[in-house]
Design an enzyme around this catalytic site. Structure first.
Site, PDB file in Angstrom:
ATOM      1  N   GLY A 156       0.776  -1.235   0.000  1.00  0.00           N
ATOM      2  CA  GLY A 156       0.000   0.000   0.000  1.00  0.00           C
ATOM      3  C   GLY A 156       0.808   1.286   0.000  1.00  0.00           C
ATOM      4  N   SER A 157       2.055   1.229  -0.511  1.00  0.00           N
ATOM      5  CA  SER A 157       2.843   2.474  -0.485  1.00  0.00           C
ATOM      6  C   SER A 157       2.290   3.513  -1.463  1.00  0.00           C
ATOM      7  CB  SER A 157       4.324   2.193  -0.767  1.00  0.00           C
ATOM      8  OG  SER A 157       4.534   1.858  -2.106  1.00  0.00           O
ATOM      9  N   ARG A 195     -15.593 -14.957  -9.423  1.00  0.00           N
ATOM     10  CA  ARG A 195     -15.249 -13.545  -9.622  1.00  0.00           C
ATOM     11  C   ARG A 195     -16.497 -12.656  -9.667  1.00  0.00           C
ATOM     12  NH1 ARG A 195     -11.297 -11.705 -14.447  1.00  0.00           N
ATOM     13  NH2 ARG A 195     -13.056 -12.324 -15.715  1.00  0.00           N
ATOM     14  N   MET A 233      -3.930  -6.787  -7.048  1.00  0.00           N
ATOM     15  CA  MET A 233      -3.380  -7.880  -7.845  1.00  0.00           C
ATOM     16  C   MET A 233      -4.452  -8.835  -8.378  1.00  0.00           C
ATOM     17  SD  MET A 233      -0.379  -6.830  -7.756  1.00  0.00           S
ATOM     18  CE  MET A 233       0.624  -8.120  -8.483  1.00  0.00           C
ATOM     19  N   ARG A 234      -5.569  -8.282  -8.791  1.00  0.00           N
ATOM     20  CA  ARG A 234      -6.653  -9.097  -9.355  1.00  0.00           C
ATOM     21  C   ARG A 234      -6.948  -8.615 -10.755  1.00  0.00           C
ATOM     22  NH1 ARG A 234      -7.583 -13.402  -6.597  1.00  0.00           N
ATOM     23  NH2 ARG A 234      -6.998 -12.968  -4.481  1.00  0.00           N
ATOM     24  N   LEU A 269      -9.647  -7.817 -13.264  1.00  0.00           N
ATOM     25  CA  LEU A 269     -11.072  -7.510 -13.172  1.00  0.00           C
ATOM     26  C   LEU A 269     -11.775  -7.919 -14.473  1.00  0.00           C
ATOM     27  CD1 LEU A 269     -10.496  -4.072 -11.469  1.00  0.00           C
ATOM     28  CD2 LEU A 269     -11.611  -6.051 -10.397  1.00  0.00           C
ATOM     29  N   ASN A 318      -4.946   2.849 -13.046  1.00  0.00           N
ATOM     30  CA  ASN A 318      -4.007   1.858 -12.498  1.00  0.00           C
ATOM     31  C   ASN A 318      -2.578   2.366 -12.651  1.00  0.00           C
ATOM     32  OD1 ASN A 318      -3.237  -0.806 -11.541  1.00  0.00           O
ATOM     33  ND2 ASN A 318      -2.639  -1.313 -13.636  1.00  0.00           N
ATOM     34  N   HIS A 366       1.264   0.773 -13.237  1.00  0.00           N
ATOM     35  CA  HIS A 366       1.934  -0.476 -13.625  1.00  0.00           C
ATOM     36  C   HIS A 366       3.438  -0.222 -13.694  1.00  0.00           C
ATOM     37  CE1 HIS A 366       2.387  -4.435 -15.366  1.00  0.00           C
ATOM     38  NE2 HIS A 366       3.236  -3.896 -16.224  1.00  0.00           N
ATOM     39  N   SER A 372       4.037   3.351 -15.481  1.00  0.00           N
ATOM     40  CA  SER A 372       2.984   3.957 -16.302  1.00  0.00           C
ATOM     41  C   SER A 372       1.693   4.064 -15.507  1.00  0.00           C
ATOM     42  CB  SER A 372       2.690   3.076 -17.527  1.00  0.00           C
ATOM     43  OG  SER A 372       3.847   2.796 -18.271  1.00  0.00           O
ATOM     44  N   GLU A 400      -8.773  -4.876 -21.536  1.00  0.00           N
ATOM     45  CA  GLU A 400      -7.506  -5.560 -21.795  1.00  0.00           C
ATOM     46  C   GLU A 400      -6.554  -5.368 -20.608  1.00  0.00           C
ATOM     47  OE1 GLU A 400      -4.128  -5.337 -25.273  1.00  0.00           O
ATOM     48  OE2 GLU A 400      -5.810  -3.943 -25.291  1.00  0.00           O
ATOM     49  N   ASP A 413      -3.631  -4.507 -18.360  1.00  0.00           N
ATOM     50  CA  ASP A 413      -2.512  -3.576 -18.556  1.00  0.00           C
ATOM     51  C   ASP A 413      -2.577  -2.882 -19.919  1.00  0.00           C
ATOM     52  OD1 ASP A 413      -1.552  -4.144 -16.007  1.00  0.00           O
ATOM     53  OD2 ASP A 413      -0.322  -5.797 -16.718  1.00  0.00           O
TER      54      ASP A 413
HETATM   55  C1  GRF Z   1       3.636  -1.310  -7.430  1.00  0.00           C
HETATM   56  O1  GRF Z   1       4.894  -1.538  -7.977  1.00  0.00           O
HETATM   57  C2  GRF Z   1       2.590  -1.226  -8.501  1.00  0.00           C
HETATM   58  O2  GRF Z   1       3.052  -0.642  -9.673  1.00  0.00           O
HETATM   59  C3  GRF Z   1       2.278  -2.669  -8.752  1.00  0.00           C
HETATM   60  O3  GRF Z   1       2.299  -3.260  -7.474  1.00  0.00           O
HETATM   61  C4  GRF Z   1       3.161  -2.509  -6.622  1.00  0.00           C
HETATM   62  C5  GRF Z   1       2.327  -2.096  -5.453  1.00  0.00           C
HETATM   63  O4  GRF Z   1       3.087  -1.464  -4.458  1.00  0.00           O
HETATM   64  N1  GRF Z   1       1.045  -2.809  -9.467  1.00  0.00           N
HETATM   65  P1  GRF Z   1       2.366  -0.771  -3.226  1.00  0.00           P
HETATM   66  O5  GRF Z   1       1.401  -1.800  -2.638  1.00  0.00           O
HETATM   67  O6  GRF Z   1       1.659   0.448  -3.712  1.00  0.00           O
HETATM   68  O7  GRF Z   1       3.463  -0.450  -2.260  1.00  0.00           O
END
Ligand code: GRF
Length: 216
Positions: free
Chosen positions: A17-18, A70, A95-96, A98, A112, A114, A141, A148, A150
């Site tokens: 969650g940074s 889902r 990390m899902r 959708l 998002n 990435h 990005s 689609e 990413d």
């Molecule tokens: C980040 O690198 C983000 O780009 C990727 O997952 C990581 C999540 O980091 N999708 P955080 O949980 O925000 O610290």
């Protein structure tokens, strides 16, 4: 700005969650004209939940494991998003994958981050794959989410050189630092009504663009 006039964000996380914390800091000090209406995790052990609680942000857990498929999981997510009045749904390390139906429902309101220079290196383990390929450049990005994975129009990218001394960890750390900056910047544009999605493109300050802005 009046709190009630601010854009309402829902931030979806799966882990540390940074990025969510960086967005929260930008909202708190007025650099983003938005407020986090809810932080939603798909796992009860997402470390970011503790950070959100420390900042007194409302949190919710929608555990994927609690739903048979889902569709039911996404219905529970929908309920959370409706309930907190989310106007922009921010995927911050969520990390899902959708469904097409979900992404269509939130079209233009789903963003998002990435860790690659999309369209290169979609998917997982981007830092490792970039190092293995001997790429000279890497980055992150911010993009609107479409059906689609990413895919979707890339709004803003941060680029950085890959150093000969880089390991997966050092490269990931440098990319993450830039993620925090560009994600907040793009969300800020959206909150200021400067940014919107237009199909495969995005519009910034009235100008339709097909290529990302490169952060300085
Ligand atoms: C980040 O690198 C983000 O780009 C990727 O997952 C990581 C999540 O980091 N999708 P955080 O949980 O925000 O610290």
């Amino acid at each position: 700005m009046n709190e009630l006039a601010k854009l309402r964000l829902a931030v979806l996380i799966s882990g540390r969650g940074s990025n969510m914390m960086a967005i929260a800091r930008h909202c708190a000090d007025g650099r983003i004209a938005a407020r986090i209406a809810r932080v939603i995790a798909d796992r009860p052990d997402a470390a970011g939940l503790a950070g959100a609680a420390q900042l007194h942000l409302p949190t919710a857990i929608v555990p994927r494991a609690a739903y048979p498929d889902r569709e039911h999981f996404e219905a529970a997510l929908d309920a959370q998003l409706d309930n907190c009045g989310a106007e922009l749904v921010v995927l911050a390390g969520f990390m899902r994958v959708l469904s097409a139906a979900f992404t269509a429902r939130y079209a233009g309101r789903l963003i998002n981050i990435h860790p690659s220079l999309l369209p290169a290196y979609r998917g997982l383990h981007t830092h490792r794959r970039v190092l293995e390929a001997g790429e000279p450049r890497h980055g992150a990005s911010v993009h609107f989410v479409t059906t689609e994975v990413d895919g979707g129009p890339v709004i803003l990218q941060a680029q950085l050189p890959v150093l000969a001394s880089d390991t997966e960890e050092t490269l990931a750390a440098r990319v993450l630092e830039r993620e925090h900056v560009i994600f907040a910047q793009a969300i800020g544009w959206y909150a200021d009504h400067r940014l919107r999605q237009q199909g495969a493109f995005f519009v910034l300050d009235g100008q339709t663009r097909s290529a990302p802005i490169i952060a300085s």
